[in-house]
Scaffold this active site. Structure first.
Site, PDB file in Angstrom:
ATOM      1  N   HIS A 157       0.821  -1.222   0.000  1.00 46.59           N
ATOM      2  CA  HIS A 157       0.000   0.000   0.000  1.00 46.59           C
ATOM      3  C   HIS A 157       0.853   1.271   0.000  1.00 46.59           C
ATOM      4  O   HIS A 157       0.325   2.353  -0.240  1.00 46.59           O
ATOM      5  CB  HIS A 157      -0.942  -0.003   1.213  1.00 46.59           C
ATOM      6  CG  HIS A 157      -2.016  -1.040   1.107  1.00 46.59           C
ATOM      7  ND1 HIS A 157      -3.326  -0.732   0.799  1.00 46.59           N
ATOM      8  CD2 HIS A 157      -1.984  -2.390   1.231  1.00 46.59           C
ATOM      9  CE1 HIS A 157      -4.042  -1.835   0.756  1.00 46.59           C
ATOM     10  NE2 HIS A 157      -3.247  -2.863   1.017  1.00 46.59           N
ATOM     11  N   ASP A 365       3.305   9.475  -1.088  1.00 43.18           N
ATOM     12  CA  ASP A 365       2.147   8.690  -0.660  1.00 43.18           C
ATOM     13  C   ASP A 365       1.945   7.540  -1.628  1.00 43.18           C
ATOM     14  O   ASP A 365       2.118   7.722  -2.842  1.00 43.18           O
ATOM     15  CB  ASP A 365       0.891   9.582  -0.686  1.00 43.18           C
ATOM     16  CG  ASP A 365      -0.060   9.282   0.472  1.00 43.18           C
ATOM     17  OD1 ASP A 365      -0.140   8.119   0.883  1.00 43.18           O
ATOM     18  OD2 ASP A 365      -0.731  10.215   0.936  1.00 43.18           O
TER      19      ASP A 365
HETATM   20  C1  GDG Z   1      -2.231   3.792   3.232  1.00 46.01           C
HETATM   21  C2  GDG Z   1      -1.200   4.466   2.306  1.00 46.01           C
HETATM   22  C3  GDG Z   1      -2.873   4.381   0.456  1.00 46.01           C
HETATM   23  C4  GDG Z   1      -8.334  10.443   7.619  1.00 46.01           C
HETATM   24  N1  GDG Z   1      -8.605  11.227   8.684  1.00 46.01           N
HETATM   25  C5  GDG Z   1      -9.844  10.894   9.098  1.00 46.01           C
HETATM   26  C6  GDG Z   1     -10.313   9.883   8.266  1.00 46.01           C
HETATM   27  N2  GDG Z   1      -9.369   9.623   7.366  1.00 46.01           N
HETATM   28  C7  GDG Z   1      -9.531   8.617   6.307  1.00 46.01           C
HETATM   29  C8  GDG Z   1      -9.586   9.226   4.929  1.00 46.01           C
HETATM   30  C9  GDG Z   1      -9.138   8.054   4.064  1.00 46.01           C
HETATM   31  C10 GDG Z   1      -8.160   7.318   4.981  1.00 46.01           C
HETATM   32  O1  GDG Z   1      -8.426   7.740   6.305  1.00 46.01           O
HETATM   33  C11 GDG Z   1      -6.707   7.672   4.683  1.00 46.01           C
HETATM   34  O2  GDG Z   1      -6.330   7.044   3.515  1.00 46.01           O
HETATM   35  P1  GDG Z   1      -5.017   7.471   2.726  1.00 46.01           P
HETATM   36  O3  GDG Z   1      -4.977   6.744   1.452  1.00 46.01           O
HETATM   37  O4  GDG Z   1      -5.025   8.945   2.552  1.00 46.01           O
HETATM   38  O5  GDG Z   1      -3.763   7.185   3.666  1.00 46.01           O
HETATM   39  P2  GDG Z   1      -3.138   6.045   4.666  1.00 46.01           P
HETATM   40  O6  GDG Z   1      -3.941   5.894   5.896  1.00 46.01           O
HETATM   41  O7  GDG Z   1      -1.739   6.494   4.880  1.00 46.01           O
HETATM   42  O8  GDG Z   1      -3.175   4.669   3.850  1.00 46.01           O
HETATM   43  C12 GDG Z   1      -1.904   5.273   1.233  1.00 46.01           C
HETATM   44  C13 GDG Z   1      -3.780   3.603   1.399  1.00 46.01           C
HETATM   45  O9  GDG Z   1      -3.029   2.899   2.384  1.00 46.01           O
HETATM   46  C14 GDG Z   1      -4.626   2.585   0.648  1.00 46.01           C
HETATM   47  O10 GDG Z   1      -3.835   1.726  -0.105  1.00 46.01           O
HETATM   48  O11 GDG Z   1      -3.666   5.196  -0.381  1.00 46.01           O
HETATM   49  O12 GDG Z   1      -0.959   5.828   0.338  1.00 46.01           O
HETATM   50  O13 GDG Z   1      -0.319   5.300   3.067  1.00 46.01           O
HETATM   51  O14 GDG Z   1     -10.199   7.201   3.791  1.00 46.01           O
HETATM   52  O15 GDG Z   1     -10.887   9.700   4.676  1.00 46.01           O
HETATM   53  N3  GDG Z   1     -11.527   9.308   8.401  1.00 46.01           N
HETATM   54  C15 GDG Z   1     -12.285   9.753   9.439  1.00 46.01           C
HETATM   55  N4  GDG Z   1     -11.880  10.731  10.290  1.00 46.01           N
HETATM   56  C16 GDG Z   1     -10.679  11.336  10.163  1.00 46.01           C
HETATM   57  O16 GDG Z   1     -10.346  12.217  10.963  1.00 46.01           O
HETATM   58  N5  GDG Z   1     -13.474   9.199   9.619  1.00 46.01           N
END
Ligand code: GDG
Length: 477
Positions: A157, A365
């Site tokens: 990921h 990312d």
């Molecule tokens: C890893 C990889 C890759 C965030 N703050 C809150 C909240 N979130 C949710 C977002 C989104 C998720 O969390 C974050 O997803 P990301 O993709 O931005 O990042 P990572 O957690 O680092 O995930 C990344 C992913 O895996 C999937 O393969 O894209 O690159 O690092 O859904 O909305 N949700 C809530 N409250 C928050 O304060 N409810």
């Protein structure tokens, strides 16, 4: 049809809506074939010794959830240590933040070996096994050494850095060789695939067989880009529900005369949050017409608080946010609202929809799902503008966003200014293309493409069982 076995560090009950896109997408397939989901229970137990915790299983519909606790020492070495203080920074190009500690690797290998030993007896002959993420890179090697012959795929990921950065890991030969115990390795972007292939060919002496296939250590491995998507339908449903609608309306009423900008991230140094605040400050400095009119809401949800680099980041950010509000705020306007708490998922689409500009500006990312969530949340008749870092995996797909270099404060401020003043027609055109792409490449598309590739892959000759090499420095205890 083969049964699907998913292995990930953490797991979720796929029937629960809070489980999130990945759990829903995997849960779909797991439920259809009656699958197994294996991983850490999330519990740090005082009742077991390192590498010796018991397996627990429970049923969630047709899915068996099989979990293992971690002893405190294993949690410190495998999870906080090697996974989050070594692999996470190095794979995000942050060698300066890596804490290369010998005992971490021992714990990492011990837990992977324990997982393999607990998982093996649960496997059936025609299972397809799908392992997720950096915590579990050596899992297939450990499984193979116990005699596992099933097809095993791996999805990473997070990004893959260039070979020279990988080679800075003291145990890189051991770690990278472990990928060859898989049949298919899925990465987020073409850039990641290029780095991975270059490492394997130049550093591990792999032979390029063409068509994404590499040969080394008497095994053949296929590697490809499988960019992860979101569950678009589920997110749209969430966006139509009352809490999202109310969140959006309340923000629009409160900021009726102002333009909202939004950032949502886990508080992580890879997300470029301080750089974003500095660029916003530059915007107010260079384009003073935005003073009293632009407000940045920044949600940075708590994450890995017990790892040192995250404590430093939190302090830096609090200083920056305080300074911008102190220097520019007025009785009737504060430039920045910084929230270091988790916002309920049901409110996220409403927040995104109310924001004229979505700021997704990580330094690096794997993909970044917030970028896709922002696109899906917009009103197509009057959409906001996505400002996206060119260093997010998502930038390979979302080319109609305003792509920025998060290290360049000045040009980021210029891009935010462009976004704030973009004419309606251009916003609509860009958004329509972004939405089409996000819809067509959703999480179900991702899951199908990966599993089809894994099923279609010609299995390695079972007689060439992979033997994991001990890490440099000998067998860990
Ligand atoms: C890893 C990889 C890759 C965030 N703050 C809150 C909240 N979130 C949710 C977002 C989104 C998720 O969390 C974050 O997803 P990301 O993709 O931005 O990042 P990572 O957690 O680092 O995930 C990344 C992913 O895996 C999937 O393969 O894209 O690159 O690092 O859904 O909305 N949700 C809530 N409250 C928050 O304060 N409810």
């Amino acid at each position: 049809m083969s049964r699907l076995v998913v292995v990930s560090n953490r797991l979720a009950d796929p029937r629960k809506p809070a489980a999130g896109g990945l759990a829903v997408a995997l849960g779909d397939t797991l439920s259809r074939t009656g699958g197994l989901w294996f991983g850490w229970s999330g519990v740090v137990s005082e009742h077991c010794q390192p590498g010796e915790c018991q397996l627990q299983t429970r049923q969630a519909g047709r899915v068996t959830l099989a979990t293992v606790d971690l002893a405190a020492e294993d949690h410190a070495a495998y999870y906080q240590g090697y996974s989050n203080s070594v692999l996470w920074p190095v794979f995000h190009y942050r060698l300066d933040l890596a804490d290369m500690h010998g005992a971490y690797l021992d714990g990492y290998r011990r837990v992977n070996r324990m997982f393999a030993a607990k998982l093996l007896p649960l496997l059936q002959d025609d299972d397809i096994i799908w392992v997720h993420d950096y915590h579990l890179i050596p899992l297939a090697a450990e499984l193979r050494s116990l005699g596992c012959r099933q097809r095993i795929g791996f999805f990473l990921h997070i990004p893959v850095p260039p070979p020279l950065l990988l080679a800075a890991l003291p145990q890189h030969e051991w770690l990278m060789r472990a990928f060859f115990a898989y049949d298919l390795v899925g990465l987020q972007s073409e850039a990641d695939v290029a780095h991975f292939r270059r490492y394997m060919i130049n550093e591990a002496g792999a032979e390029d067989l063409g068509d994404g296939r590499l040969a080394a250590f008497s095994r053949e491995l296929r590697v490809g880009a499988f960019p992860i998507g979101i569950d678009v339908q589920e997110f749209e449903r969430l966006g139509r529900a009352s809490e999202a609608v109310q969140t959006c309306e309340a923000l629009r009423a409160e900021y009726a005369r102002r333009q909202l900008l939004l950032g949502i991230d886990r508080l992580d140094y890879s997300k470029g949050i301080p750089q974003r605040v500095r660029a916003f400050r530059q915007l107010l400095e260079k384009y003073p017409e935005n003073r009293h009119s632009a407000t940045l809401i920044m949600i940075a949800s708590p994450s890995r608080d017990d790892v040192m680099a995250y404590t430093d980041l939190r302090q830096e950010l609090e200083g920056l946010c305080g300074a911008i509000n102190g220097d520019y705020g007025d009785l009737d306007w504060m430039p920045l609202r910084y929230i270091h708490r988790i916002v309920a998922r049901r409110r996220v689409p409403g927040l995104c929809r109310a924001a004229r500009v979505g700021l997704v500006t990580p330094l690096r990312d794997g993909m970044n799902l917030v970028a896709k969530e922002y696109v899906v949340s917009q009103d197509p008749a009057d959409p906001g503008v996505l400002v996206l870092s060119r260093f997010a995996g998502a930038a390979e797909q979302l080319k109609d966003a305003l792509l920025v270099n998060p290290y360049d404060r000045e040009s980021m401020a210029d891009a935010i200014q462009t976004a704030l003043h973009m004419p309606l027609e251009e916003r609509q055109q860009r958004h329509a293309r972004l939405l089409t792409h996000t819809r067509e490449h959703d999480v179900h598309w991702w899951r199908r493409s990966f599993l089809q590739a894994l099923q279609g892959h010609e299995a390695n000759d079972p007689s060439t069982l992979f033997t994991p090499s001990p890490p440099p420095g000998g067998e860990p205890g």
